[in-house]
Each structure stands twice: as C-alpha cells, then as structure tokens.
Design an enzyme around this catalytic site. Sequence first.
Site, PDB file in Angstrom:
ATOM      1  N   ASN A   1      -4.017   8.955   4.572  1.00  0.00           N
ATOM      2  CA  ASN A   1      -2.841   8.303   5.139  1.00  0.00           C
ATOM      3  C   ASN A   1      -2.755   8.317   6.663  1.00  0.00           C
ATOM      4  O   ASN A   1      -2.250   7.366   7.270  1.00  0.00           O
ATOM      5  CB  ASN A   1      -1.572   8.965   4.588  1.00  0.00           C
TER       6      ASN A   1
ATOM      7  N   VAL B   1       0.751  10.207  -5.762  1.00  0.00           N
ATOM      8  CA  VAL B   1       0.908  11.611  -5.391  1.00  0.00           C
ATOM      9  C   VAL B   1       2.207  12.157  -5.995  1.00  0.00           C
ATOM     10  O   VAL B   1       3.300  11.930  -5.467  1.00  0.00           O
ATOM     11  CB  VAL B   1       0.918  11.782  -3.860  1.00  0.00           C
TER      12      VAL B   1
ATOM     13  N   PRO C   1      -7.840   7.886  -4.189  1.00  0.00           N
ATOM     14  CA  PRO C   1      -9.296   7.652  -4.116  1.00  0.00           C
ATOM     15  C   PRO C   1      -9.706   7.074  -2.764  1.00  0.00           C
ATOM     16  O   PRO C   1      -9.110   6.096  -2.307  1.00  0.00           O
ATOM     17  CB  PRO C   1      -9.554   6.655  -5.251  1.00  0.00           C
TER      18      PRO C   1
ATOM     19  N   SER D   1       8.109  10.618  -1.572  1.00  0.00           N
ATOM     20  CA  SER D   1       7.643  11.796  -0.823  1.00  0.00           C
ATOM     21  C   SER D   1       6.768  11.412   0.367  1.00  0.00           C
ATOM     22  O   SER D   1       6.737  12.111   1.380  1.00  0.00           O
ATOM     23  CB  SER D   1       6.887  12.758  -1.752  1.00  0.00           C
TER      24      SER D   1
ATOM     25  N   THR E   1      -8.789 -15.710   2.417  1.00  0.00           N
ATOM     26  CA  THR E   1      -7.341 -15.917   2.570  1.00  0.00           C
ATOM     27  C   THR E   1      -6.648 -14.559   2.741  1.00  0.00           C
ATOM     28  O   THR E   1      -5.936 -14.104   1.846  1.00  0.00           O
ATOM     29  CB  THR E   1      -6.763 -16.647   1.344  1.00  0.00           C
TER      30      THR E   1
ATOM     31  N   ASP F   1     -10.089  -9.565   2.531  1.00  0.00           N
ATOM     32  CA  ASP F   1     -10.465 -10.820   1.889  1.00  0.00           C
ATOM     33  C   ASP F   1     -10.874 -11.789   2.991  1.00  0.00           C
ATOM     34  O   ASP F   1     -10.049 -12.192   3.814  1.00  0.00           O
ATOM     35  CB  ASP F   1      -9.273 -11.365   1.101  1.00  0.00           C
TER      36      ASP F   1
ATOM     37  N   HIS G   1       0.297   4.483  -2.494  1.00  0.00           N
ATOM     38  CA  HIS G   1       0.036   5.830  -1.978  1.00  0.00           C
ATOM     39  C   HIS G   1       1.172   6.791  -2.284  1.00  0.00           C
ATOM     40  O   HIS G   1       0.953   8.004  -2.329  1.00  0.00           O
ATOM     41  CB  HIS G   1      -0.241   5.776  -0.471  1.00  0.00           C
TER      42      HIS G   1
ATOM     43  N   HIS H   1      -6.118  -5.986  -2.602  1.00  0.00           N
ATOM     44  CA  HIS H   1      -6.960  -6.152  -1.418  1.00  0.00           C
ATOM     45  C   HIS H   1      -7.264  -7.622  -1.129  1.00  0.00           C
ATOM     46  O   HIS H   1      -8.091  -7.928  -0.277  1.00  0.00           O
ATOM     47  CB  HIS H   1      -8.257  -5.363  -1.583  1.00  0.00           C
ATOM     48  N   THR H   2      -6.569  -8.509  -1.814  1.00  0.00           N
ATOM     49  CA  THR H   2      -6.633  -9.919  -1.465  1.00  0.00           C
ATOM     50  C   THR H   2      -5.854 -10.183  -0.180  1.00  0.00           C
ATOM     51  O   THR H   2      -5.952 -11.249   0.412  1.00  0.00           O
ATOM     52  CB  THR H   2      -6.084 -10.797  -2.607  1.00  0.00           C
TER      53      THR H   2
ATOM     54  N   ARG I   1       0.824  -1.207   0.000  1.00  0.00           N
ATOM     55  CA  ARG I   1       0.000   0.000   0.000  1.00  0.00           C
ATOM     56  C   ARG I   1       0.865   1.267   0.000  1.00  0.00           C
ATOM     57  O   ARG I   1       0.490   2.289  -0.588  1.00  0.00           O
ATOM     58  CB  ARG I   1      -0.920  -0.023   1.217  1.00  0.00           C
TER      59      ARG I   1
END
Length: 319
Positions: free
Chosen positions: A93, A72, A162, A78, A242, A239, A68, A192-193, A64
């Site tokens: 964040n 940006v 988003p 940064s 798993t 998830d 992120h 997002h698994t 992630r």
Amino acid sequence: MDSSFSKISQALLLLVVLWGTSGCNAQLSTEFYSKSCPNLFPTVKSTVHSAITKEARMGASLLRLFFHDCFVNGCDGSLLLDGTSGEKNAAPNVNSVRGFDVIDDIKSAVENVCPGVVSCADIVAIAARDSVHIMGGPNWEVKLGRRDARTASQAAANSSIPPPTSNLKQLISSFKAVGLSSRDMVALSGAHTIGQARCISFRARVYNDSNIDPSLAKTRQSHCPRSRGSGDGNLAPLDVHTPTHFDNKYFKNLIGQRGLLHSDQQLFSGGSTDSIVRAYGKNPRAFSSDFVDAMIKMGDISPLTGSQGEIRKNCRRTN
C-alpha cells in the site's frame, strides 16, 4: 405434550444453528440506509464523479481501495486509518494505494446530509461501485450495513494482499483464503482494465519475462529504467487500449501477451484460468456479470455489523 415440546426445542435449535452458520453477512442489505440516509447514493456519486472528472485515474484508485480493504480482515475500513503501524504503510500500500482524500470528501458530504449514520467501510464499497459505473462498467446494488474497525493490521496487509510478482498458484491461494474462487479472481483482476501501475511493479516483467509482447516490453522499458531506484514511480496504463474505460480489453491484452504485470499475464499462461480469460475476451457481458457477482461476494468478506466496531466520524481515525 412432551413430544410437542421436543419438536419446538428442535425447531429453535435449528434456527440457532442456521443463524450461526449464516454469519454476519445476513445483516448486510441493499436497503440498509433507505430510511436513515435516503440521499446517500446521490451524495456519494456526485463526489466520485467530480473526482474522476478531475483525474480519470481516480476511478481505478477508489476501486483498488475496496479490494485492499476487504482482503485484510474483511471490508471494515481499516485501510483508511492513519498511523505508521497501520495498513497504509504496509508494503502493498505505501506510496501506492491512493484516493484517501476523495474518501474524506465523500465522508464530509455524507455527514452533512446524515451525520453519524454511514460507515467509512460502506462509503468505500459504494465509491468502488460508482467508479466502475462512471467509467463505463456495470452497475449493481451494493449491500450495506458494515461498521468500521477500531484497529488496523499492517502485518495482515503484508501477508494477505497478493503482490504483482505472484504466480497463478499463489494468486488462486490468496483469493481462496478469503472465500473467492478462481473465476472470482479472474473477474476481479479485470479491474485492471482501468488505472495505471508504477515502474517498480512491472520492471521485472518487462525486462525478465519471456511471455510478453516484444513491442510492449520495449515501450515500457523506455520509461522504466532497469536499475532499481531509478524511475520507480513512473506510471504506465494497465490496459494499453482503453485505460480510462471499463471494458473487457484487459483480457484481450492477456491473450496477446500484453499484460503489464507478471501477475496479470499469469492468468493466461497455459494454466487453469486460460479458458476463463478467453471467455471474457470474447464475451464482455459474461465478464461484467461475473465481475458484479465477484464484487458482491468480496464485499461480504467478514464485515463488522450490529454493535461491532463503530461508525467513524473521521475515516482516518477512531472516535
């Protein structure tokens, strides 16, 4: 003579134009540190592996971080800069993005083997790849050569990343703004698994959305009170099947209306991306292949190269 000179001039002009349109990304290379830091990859992977062994959720957190950071003003490290006006304190964040201590550990280990050579931005990119692979996902060669930004933009973070309340149109628009397609967006959402989300991010979904499996809603409500401010930080797996293994179960969840975030379920809600979700749910290889392509593409977003930026000694502050 004049004709030959004219042809040479035209050829040189064409080269200049092609160089200008190719952008900085042409300077990124999978072999960038092969001579200057030959032990880079095993050094990073060892630290990432230790962190994930200690806490399985960390793999998702490091992945992630890359997303992120890149969204940006490009993949420039940064996000790692400390400071109240920095990206760490932006709405998407603050109290959410994590893994900074692990990046510090990786940077320290890398500095021990090749001081002043490898950027923090590249370390984030490698750590994201290693996290995916260690947790059972695909492997790929990471393009490197990014340099670190000297500034961060909280305003850009607030407007570019988003939120989990996004609808499909907003998601497509956010990804398009950084040069990523709808297919890239769906593939990258497959991250997002793995990982977990806070109650504050899925509260509205489990209490207000109608396109959610009733049993999932009830289960999540039991650990996420309706009242804002109560249990905001309570965690639930993105998830349900798993959560610590990188696979295509996320897409099967969406087909069964078991996406945890509103923005997740938007990918399968009668819209233009339904067919992609179905395809990934049936074919894990297709998902893995498209995920790798999208990760490489995201890593190409506006890098600083050459003499731009710097190579930070400490990822949390400029030199």
